[in-house]
Design an enzyme around this catalytic site. Structure first.
Site, short mmCIF file in Angstrom:
data_model
loop_
_atom_site.label_atom_id
_atom_site.label_comp_id
_atom_site.label_asym_id
_atom_site.label_seq_id
_atom_site.Cartn_x
_atom_site.Cartn_y
_atom_site.Cartn_z
N GLY A 1 0.81 -1.21 0.00
CA GLY A 1 0.00 0.00 0.00
C GLY A 1 0.84 1.26 0.00
O GLY A 1 1.89 1.33 0.66
N ALA B 1 22.25 -5.17 24.34
CA ALA B 1 21.70 -5.78 25.55
C ALA B 1 20.35 -5.17 25.90
O ALA B 1 20.05 -4.94 27.08
CB ALA B 1 22.68 -5.62 26.72
N GLU C 1 27.30 -4.59 24.62
CA GLU C 1 26.43 -3.42 24.74
C GLU C 1 27.29 -2.15 24.75
O GLU C 1 28.24 -2.03 25.53
CB GLU C 1 25.60 -3.49 26.02
CG GLU C 1 24.83 -2.24 26.38
CD GLU C 1 23.88 -1.79 25.28
OE1 GLU C 1 24.00 -0.62 24.85
OE2 GLU C 1 23.03 -2.59 24.85
N VAL D 1 31.12 -2.20 18.98
CA VAL D 1 31.56 -3.06 17.88
C VAL D 1 32.06 -2.20 16.73
O VAL D 1 31.37 -1.29 16.28
CB VAL D 1 30.41 -3.98 17.42
CG1 VAL D 1 30.82 -4.76 16.17
CG2 VAL D 1 30.01 -4.93 18.54
N VAL E 1 20.23 -3.99 17.71
CA VAL E 1 20.57 -2.70 18.30
C VAL E 1 19.40 -1.72 18.23
O VAL E 1 19.57 -0.52 18.42
CB VAL E 1 21.80 -2.09 17.59
CG1 VAL E 1 23.02 -2.95 17.84
CG2 VAL E 1 21.55 -1.94 16.09
N ASP F 1 4.52 1.55 15.76
CA ASP F 1 5.96 1.79 15.72
C ASP F 1 6.37 2.91 14.79
O ASP F 1 7.48 3.44 14.89
CB ASP F 1 6.70 0.51 15.28
CG ASP F 1 6.70 -0.56 16.35
OD1 ASP F 1 6.06 -0.36 17.40
OD2 ASP F 1 7.34 -1.61 16.14
N HIS G 1 -4.14 -15.71 49.03
CA HIS G 1 -2.95 -16.31 49.65
C HIS G 1 -2.98 -17.83 49.48
O HIS G 1 -4.02 -18.44 49.69
CB HIS G 1 -2.88 -15.98 51.14
CG HIS G 1 -1.76 -16.68 51.85
ND1 HIS G 1 -0.45 -16.28 51.75
CD2 HIS G 1 -1.76 -17.79 52.65
CE1 HIS G 1 0.32 -17.09 52.46
NE2 HIS G 1 -0.46 -18.01 53.02
#
Length: 480
Positions: free
Chosen positions: A122, A189, A211, A245, A278, A320, A452
């Site tokens: 789309g 991490a 990390e 890294v 990452v 997101d 409990h």
């Protein structure tokens, strides 16, 4: 021009499919566009979450934990399971079957709610029109009164470790290993790195997590983060902080990773597999035409206001691809809010009370502000902590690592945040989220009757401890 809809949703992940279903429930003629194809080349719904994210990773986490328990923890219960073995291919097959059932379930829900499924890619063009290009290259244009953009996110790639989907993989590839790597490297991490690292660590991999940040789980409450780090270390995860890294080289069936520590000293490690996790970035490639009228911010997210409205009239965006935490449940709730807004209702979403969970074992979960954030805001506060080591139910389950921490305003006693590392943390923190949604005080939780013996009693005791009233631990003396 083809068929016209009240609502067209682009993307059928947790934000998109929920928005489509809710819109259809409200009587709006709704369509949902999806391009994702499974291993058989069939278009499936569910997005990253159902196909290669939340669901399949939890399937592997649960399978690997059961294997670990049977191999290492049954003996304490008086159970002799003999020599326990893991069939990795069967474990992966089970994961795939769960994904198939759930993605098929979304298709069934679309049919039940009369949502029209449109297969293809789309693209929003001007005038609230959506161009859909199917997998044969044919393009059809649809018109809508409202368009909801829910295209999700994709893993971030880094130049020092280019993914080849064989030796160096992203989070998707890490769900497809057919055998246990002897040595496994994980870059990052964060949530994904810890979850995937835990899976293969339990199954026998020697896992090293690299990390770049100085602090472990910097976004979490640091008391909980430090406790979690201790637990993971005992489990065998080699977590190395302040490690950047700088390069990687695939040599045959291995990869040599080069990284620098905080002093700038260079190190090398050799792994059978390397997982790069990452972070994730919003996915907008090919989503918007130049004249669509939708603006992106400086980080590539679609700009929206508090109600998820974009800069283009009648165009909304959720999940997101917009600001806020990249969480499936946040996306779903935004999808509901947008659908109801389109239908003329006036819902609001409380972004201050969104739970966040890391599904390691023990789980790590949080809602509200951390102690560091409250302190930075200059608000007076009290803290109550209760360890699972003092919980009878946790003892019975041989699962006593971790604690519940509740933060409340010192003057009003209103709960400001809850942070948990321990058994069923994801479910326990939801109890506090409900309390916070209703503006509860720590005293309100402490006065509530809890069953409990249950793990949830730890929540009650932490709430009581906020004001020095815990029953099952010695209370800290208040500082004068």
């Amino acid at each position: 021009m083809s068929e016209k809809f009240d609502v067209i949703v682009i993307g059928s992940g947790p934000g998109g499919y929920v928005a489509a279903i809710r819109a259809a429930q409200l009587g709006l003629k709704t369509a949902c566009v999806e391009k994702w194809t499974n291993k058989q080349g069939k278009v499936v719904n569910g997005g990253t979450c159902l196909n290669v994210g939340c669901i399949p990773s939890k399937a592997l986490l649960d399978s690997s934990w059961k294997y670990h328990e049977a191999k290492d923890d049954f003996e304490v219960h008086g159970i002799d399971a003999g020599k326990v073995k893991i069939d990795v291919k069967k474990m992966i097959s089970r994961k795939d079957d769960i994904v198939k059932k759930l993605t098929g379930g979304v298709a069934g829900l679309f049919m039940a709610n009369k949502v029209t499924s449109i297969e293809g890619t789309g693209k929003l063009v001007s005038g609230k029109k959506v161009e859909v290009t199917d997998h044969d290259g044919k393009t059809t244009t649809y018109e809508a009164e409202n368009v909801i953009l829910a295209s999700g996110s994709v893993p971030v790639n880094i130049p020092p470790a280019p993914v080849d989907d064989k030796i160096i993989v992203d989070s998707t590839g890490a769900l497809e290993f057919t055998e246990v790597p002897k040595r496994l490297g994980v870059i990052g991490a964060g949530v994904i790195g810890l979850e995937l690292g835990s899976v293969w660590n339990r199954l026998g991999s020697d896992v090293v997590v690299l990390e770049a940040l100085d602090n472990f789980l910097a976004i979490m409450d640091q008391q909980i983060a430090k406790e979690s780090q201790k637990i993971f270390k005992k489990q065998g995860l080699d977590i190395r902080l302040s490690c950047r890294v700088t390069g990687s080289e695939v040599k045959g069936k291995e990869v040599v990773v080069t990284y620098q520590d905080k002093d700038g000293k260079e190190h090398q490690e050799t792994f059978d597999k390397l997982i790069v996790c990452v972070g994730r970035r919003p996915y907008t490639e090919g989503l918007l035409s130049e004249d669509a009228g939708v603006k992106l911010d400086e980080r590539g997210f679609i700009y929206v206001n508090d109600l998820c409205m974009t800069s283009a009239p009648g165009v909304w965006a959720v999940g997101d691809v917009v600001r806020g935490p990249m969480l499936a449940h946040k996306a779903s709730e935004e999808g509901v809010v947008v659908a109801e807004r389109i239908a003329g209702q006036k819902p609001m979403m409380n972004y201050d009370v969104i739970p966040n969970v890391i599904y390691t074992h023990p789980e790590i979960a949080a809602v509200g502000r951390t102690e560091e954030q409250v302190k930075a805001d200059g608000e007076p506060y009290n803290v109550g902590v209760f360890p699972f080591a003092a919980s009878g139910r946790a003892m019975a389950a041989n699962d006593t690592h971790g604690m519940v921490k509740i933060i409340a305003h010192a003057e009003t006693d209103r709960v400001l945040g809850a942070h948990i590392v321990g058994p069923s943390a994801a479910d326990l923190v939801q109890q506090v989220a409900i309390a916070m949604e209703f503006g509860s005080s720590a005293e309100d939780i402490g006065m509530t009757v809890f069953g409990h013996p249950t793990l949830s009693e730890a929540v009650k005791e932490a709430a009581l401890a906020v004001n020095g009233h815990a029953i099952h631990i010695a209370n800290r003396k208040k500082r004068k």
